[in-house]
Motif scaffolding. Sequence first.
Motif, PDB file in Angstrom:
ATOM      1  N   VAL A   1       0.841  -1.194   0.000  1.00  0.00           N
ATOM      2  CA  VAL A   1       0.000   0.000   0.000  1.00  0.00           C
ATOM      3  C   VAL A   1       0.881   1.251   0.000  1.00  0.00           C
ATOM      4  CG1 VAL A   1      -1.849   1.240   1.185  1.00  0.00           C
ATOM      5  CG2 VAL A   1      -1.748  -1.263   1.305  1.00  0.00           C
ATOM      6  N   SER A   2       0.720   2.049  -1.028  1.00  0.00           N
ATOM      7  CA  SER A   2       1.499   3.286  -1.100  1.00  0.00           C
ATOM      8  C   SER A   2       0.848   4.366  -0.237  1.00  0.00           C
ATOM      9  CB  SER A   2       1.584   3.768  -2.543  1.00  0.00           C
ATOM     10  OG  SER A   2       0.309   4.214  -2.992  1.00  0.00           O
TER      11      SER A   2
ATOM     12  N   GLY B   1      -4.228   7.647   1.152  1.00  0.00           N
ATOM     13  CA  GLY B   1      -4.755   8.984   1.369  1.00  0.00           C
ATOM     14  C   GLY B   1      -3.827   9.917   2.102  1.00  0.00           C
ATOM     15  N   LEU B   2      -2.536   9.533   2.208  1.00  0.00           N
ATOM     16  CA  LEU B   2      -1.571  10.403   2.870  1.00  0.00           C
ATOM     17  C   LEU B   2      -1.020  11.424   1.883  1.00  0.00           C
ATOM     18  CD1 LEU B   2       0.400   7.756   4.969  1.00  0.00           C
ATOM     19  CD2 LEU B   2      -1.346   9.358   5.771  1.00  0.00           C
ATOM     20  N   PRO B   3      -0.594  12.597   2.361  1.00  0.00           N
ATOM     21  CA  PRO B   3      -0.056  13.619   1.454  1.00  0.00           C
ATOM     22  C   PRO B   3       1.250  13.160   0.817  1.00  0.00           C
ATOM     23  CG  PRO B   3       0.278  14.250   3.749  1.00  0.00           C
ATOM     24  CD  PRO B   3      -0.621  13.052   3.765  1.00  0.00           C
ATOM     25  N   MET B   4       1.533  13.697  -0.359  1.00  0.00           N
ATOM     26  CA  MET B   4       2.771  13.373  -1.062  1.00  0.00           C
ATOM     27  C   MET B   4       3.957  13.895  -0.269  1.00  0.00           C
ATOM     28  SD  MET B   4       1.852  11.810  -3.866  1.00  0.00           S
ATOM     29  CE  MET B   4       3.220  12.043  -5.005  1.00  0.00           C
ATOM     30  N   GLY B   5       5.127  13.348  -0.542  1.00  0.00           N
ATOM     31  CA  GLY B   5       6.330  13.803   0.143  1.00  0.00           C
ATOM     32  C   GLY B   5       6.612  12.952   1.356  1.00  0.00           C
TER      33      GLY B   5
ATOM     34  N   GLU C   1       4.027   3.325  11.778  1.00  0.00           N
ATOM     35  CA  GLU C   1       3.372   4.448  12.439  1.00  0.00           C
ATOM     36  C   GLU C   1       2.196   4.968  11.621  1.00  0.00           C
ATOM     37  OE1 GLU C   1       6.527   4.214  11.683  1.00  0.00           O
ATOM     38  OE2 GLU C   1       7.514   3.881  13.613  1.00  0.00           O
ATOM     39  N   GLU C   2       2.326   4.931  10.308  1.00  0.00           N
ATOM     40  CA  GLU C   2       1.248   5.406   9.442  1.00  0.00           C
ATOM     41  C   GLU C   2       0.040   4.470   9.503  1.00  0.00           C
ATOM     42  OE1 GLU C   2       3.968   7.691   6.058  1.00  0.00           O
ATOM     43  OE2 GLU C   2       3.613   5.528   5.931  1.00  0.00           O
ATOM     44  N   VAL C   3       0.298   3.175   9.517  1.00  0.00           N
ATOM     45  CA  VAL C   3      -0.804   2.219   9.646  1.00  0.00           C
ATOM     46  C   VAL C   3      -1.532   2.451  10.955  1.00  0.00           C
ATOM     47  CG1 VAL C   3      -1.421  -0.218   9.841  1.00  0.00           C
ATOM     48  CG2 VAL C   3       0.339   0.494   8.212  1.00  0.00           C
ATOM     49  N   ALA C   4      -0.762   2.675  12.042  1.00  0.00           N
ATOM     50  CA  ALA C   4      -1.370   2.889  13.346  1.00  0.00           C
ATOM     51  C   ALA C   4      -2.258   4.123  13.354  1.00  0.00           C
ATOM     52  CB  ALA C   4      -0.276   3.012  14.414  1.00  0.00           C
ATOM     53  N   VAL C   5      -1.765   5.220  12.787  1.00  0.00           N
ATOM     54  CA  VAL C   5      -2.550   6.461  12.764  1.00  0.00           C
ATOM     55  C   VAL C   5      -3.819   6.283  11.940  1.00  0.00           C
ATOM     56  CG1 VAL C   5      -2.579   8.851  11.949  1.00  0.00           C
ATOM     57  CG2 VAL C   5      -0.578   7.971  13.172  1.00  0.00           C
ATOM     58  N   LEU C   6      -3.687   5.690  10.766  1.00  0.00           N
ATOM     59  CA  LEU C   6      -4.846   5.517   9.891  1.00  0.00           C
ATOM     60  C   LEU C   6      -5.870   4.554  10.480  1.00  0.00           C
ATOM     61  CD1 LEU C   6      -2.944   5.330   6.478  1.00  0.00           C
ATOM     62  CD2 LEU C   6      -4.427   7.188   7.245  1.00  0.00           C
ATOM     63  N   ALA C   7      -5.401   3.568  11.264  1.00  0.00           N
ATOM     64  CA  ALA C   7      -6.315   2.599  11.878  1.00  0.00           C
ATOM     65  C   ALA C   7      -6.863   3.086  13.205  1.00  0.00           C
ATOM     66  CB  ALA C   7      -5.610   1.261  12.067  1.00  0.00           C
ATOM     67  N   GLY C   8      -6.313   4.188  13.716  1.00  0.00           N
ATOM     68  CA  GLY C   8      -6.798   4.725  14.983  1.00  0.00           C
ATOM     69  C   GLY C   8      -6.335   3.938  16.192  1.00  0.00           C
ATOM     70  N   VAL C   9      -5.134   3.353  16.117  1.00  0.00           N
ATOM     71  CA  VAL C   9      -4.589   2.600  17.250  1.00  0.00           C
ATOM     72  C   VAL C   9      -3.228   3.185  17.614  1.00  0.00           C
ATOM     73  CG1 VAL C   9      -5.793   0.493  16.579  1.00  0.00           C
ATOM     74  CG2 VAL C   9      -3.460   0.875  15.760  1.00  0.00           C
TER      75      VAL C   9
END
Length: 311
Positions: free
Chosen positions: A45-46, A51-55, A67-75
């Motif tokens: 998954v890119s 839905g994360l901003p570019m860069g 960390e990104e998976v955690a934030v997006l999943a709300g955990v």
Amino acid sequence: MVVVAPPDTGTVTTGEERHVPAAEATRSQRREELREFLISRRARVSPEEAGLPMGGGRRRTPGLRREEVAVLAGVGASWYQWLEQGREISVSPQVLDAVARVLRLSDAERRHLYLLAGMNPPAPEVAPDKRDMCDGLRRLIDTWMPYPAHIMDLYYNCVMYNDAAAIVLGMRPDITQNCLVDFFTDPLYRARSHSWERNARTVVAQFRAACAARPDDEGFQAVLAEVSEASAEFREMWAERDIEDQGQIRKELEHPLAGLLVVESTVLKVPARPDLMIVLHTPLDEADTAEKLEWLASPEGRRGAMYPVAG
């Protein structure tokens, strides 16, 4: 390091002669598979797909960071790291579903995630790209000719049937098109079936098992209400609370043109379409059933059939 299981010990022995309970070894293997599975799905998954901003700087590995998976999943980040490391932590269906959503898991992958996490998987769902399989299933049951075959949904509603099912089983447009209701209410099928009494309890027990798997499903409740109102015999058998898995049923039918037919019905399920069941009838080596079914499907047999063949 090779793991060898000695007989009748319930433990595994490593090259270091350390004894580990077999159940613990299985859990360890499952946690390792969970770790590898989550890492591989995360790499697919890119950030843009998530839905994360570019860069965000150069990435050492493809896909999302933990960390990104955690934030997006709300955990919590630590909690997700422990999950991916396969640690013994508490998980809930809601959290696993959130992780599955972020990682864009298919239904099969989502259920696999549940199993690896040590939880009962949810009921399978039909993937969007598998919903249009009816043409292929129609070809399947038509190829089964001259033997009867039909397809039911979860609620025993008949989705389609081949010509032999119409000729032999009496399937036709003017009945309810629900196989459970028709089993108890169709006088034509009842008159033809020598094995009705023997098979009735099996049919009811199998339907109860299907209902038990989805206790809150209104579709099952609607069918149950309809057949209960229509048949006192069904109500009596339902009250016995028997349970039986789908399998094979021997059927003895008296056809007005061909005489006795002895077939075995087998229920098959298609993993890609868990909402459907294929019921194939195979002739048994009795009463020349195979030859009679071939004759009934021939032009001569069709001309003498009591009911028109389904279109």
